[in-house]
Enzyme design. Structure first.
Site, mmCIF file in Angstrom:
data_model
loop_
_atom_site.group_PDB
_atom_site.id
_atom_site.type_symbol
_atom_site.label_atom_id
_atom_site.label_comp_id
_atom_site.label_asym_id
_atom_site.label_seq_id
_atom_site.Cartn_x
_atom_site.Cartn_y
_atom_site.Cartn_z
ATOM 1 C CG ASP A 113 5.057 -38.617 -24.708
ATOM 2 O OD1 ASP A 113 5.060 -38.948 -23.509
ATOM 3 O OD2 ASP A 113 4.461 -37.594 -25.127
ATOM 4 C CB SER A 114 8.165 -41.577 -20.667
ATOM 5 O OG SER A 114 7.583 -42.849 -20.904
ATOM 6 C CG ASP B 282 1.843 -41.215 -24.381
ATOM 7 O OD1 ASP B 282 0.688 -41.143 -23.913
ATOM 8 O OD2 ASP B 282 2.869 -41.145 -23.673
ATOM 9 C CE LYS C 170 -0.357 -41.478 -21.385
ATOM 10 N NZ LYS C 170 0.176 -40.081 -21.433
ATOM 11 C CD GLU D 175 3.075 -37.190 -15.190
ATOM 12 O OE1 GLU D 175 4.309 -37.119 -15.063
ATOM 13 O OE2 GLU D 175 2.510 -37.466 -16.275
#
Length: 263
Positions: free
Chosen positions: A45-46, A84, A112, A180
């Site tokens: 989703d970045s 995602d 994810k 992360e």
């Protein structure tokens, strides 16, 4: 070439062979990555920031993820493809199943999701229905408004809580975990405590694998550049060579170095 499966990553963990993964959002880059040997990719989703130009990942929809998943799958038909589930797409286990079905039909092999022990029931429901799950702990960008920004997570007492969350996700059936922006020392504890592969981003070189947002790896990220990022294109000269250099440095443990890590 045979399709890549989670069993390959399990074997890498058992044999202590580091592996490189990367985000991909379209056909052309997915094909380039696959051609150069990257066999695990994430439709993250970045894309809300790198592709759509938003200041966070929150506006991304399930259909956005499905659209880019279809494109990446066409470019890399044999890769292990993670996608995602975006913000509020898995608020309940039932909602998670409905939206996971959409991205799996689009070509994902695994979904994810971001969060800790509160996701146990969701992970169980997904895995019981043949949807493999990758967890995501530490700095979880969908929680940016809770965190008050993009900050290092897991320092002090929060480290034990994160480890407990990781163990809970694994026990619920998660088959992969992304860590992360956590201290190297915590990343090492989590990686050693889990039997499932752990993929780091901003977690030092002690995890089983690494992932980078492709724009960071090529030095084309606008605005703030994360400490853990490295511009492989600057040294390599062309994109294919940059991908090969990224893979080689991950596999040898050169990247991420101390300058890319947190304590």
């Amino acid at each position: 070439m045979k399709p890549t499966t989670i069993s390959l990553l399990q074997k890498c963990k058992q044999e202590k062979k580091r592996f490189a993964t990367i985000t991909a959002y379209d056909y052309s880059f997915a094909k380039l990555f696959a051609d150069e040997g990257i066999n695990v990719m994430l439709v993250g989703d970045s894309l809300g920031m790198t592709i759509q130009g938003h200041d966070s990942t929150l506006p991304v929809t399930v259909e956005d993820i499905a659209y880019h998943t279809r494109a990446v799958r066409r470019g890399a038909p044999n890769c292990l493809l993670l996608s995602d589930l975006p913000f509020m797409a898995y608020a309940t286990p039932e909602q998670a199943c409905e939206n996971a079905a959409i991205v799996m039909r689009a070509g994902a092999n695994m979904v994810k999701i971001e969060g800790g022990a509160w996701l146990v029931d969701t992970v169980k429901m997904l895995t019981e229905r043949a949807v493999p799950v990758c967890g995501h702990l530490g700095l979880t960008p969908q929680s940016v408004n809770i965190f008050g920004g993009y900050k290092i997570q897991g320092r002090g007492d929060a480290g034990q809580m994160l480890l407990d969350d990781a163990l809970a996700l694994e026990a619920a059936g998660a088959q992969l975990l992304v860590l992360e922006c956590v201290p190297v020392e915590l990343a090492k504890r989590v990686t050693e405590a889990l039997s499932i592969p752990v993929i780091g981003i901003g977690a030092g070189n002690v995890t089983d694998g690494q992932i980078l947002v492709m724009h960071d790896a090529f030095g084309i990220t606008g605005g703030h550049i994360p400490k853990f990022a490295k511009n492989f294109l600057a040294e390599a000269g062309d994109m294919r060579a940059a991908v090969r250099q990224y893979m080689a440095e991950v596999e040898s443990g050169v990247y991420p170095g101390e300058e890319h890590s947190f304590h």
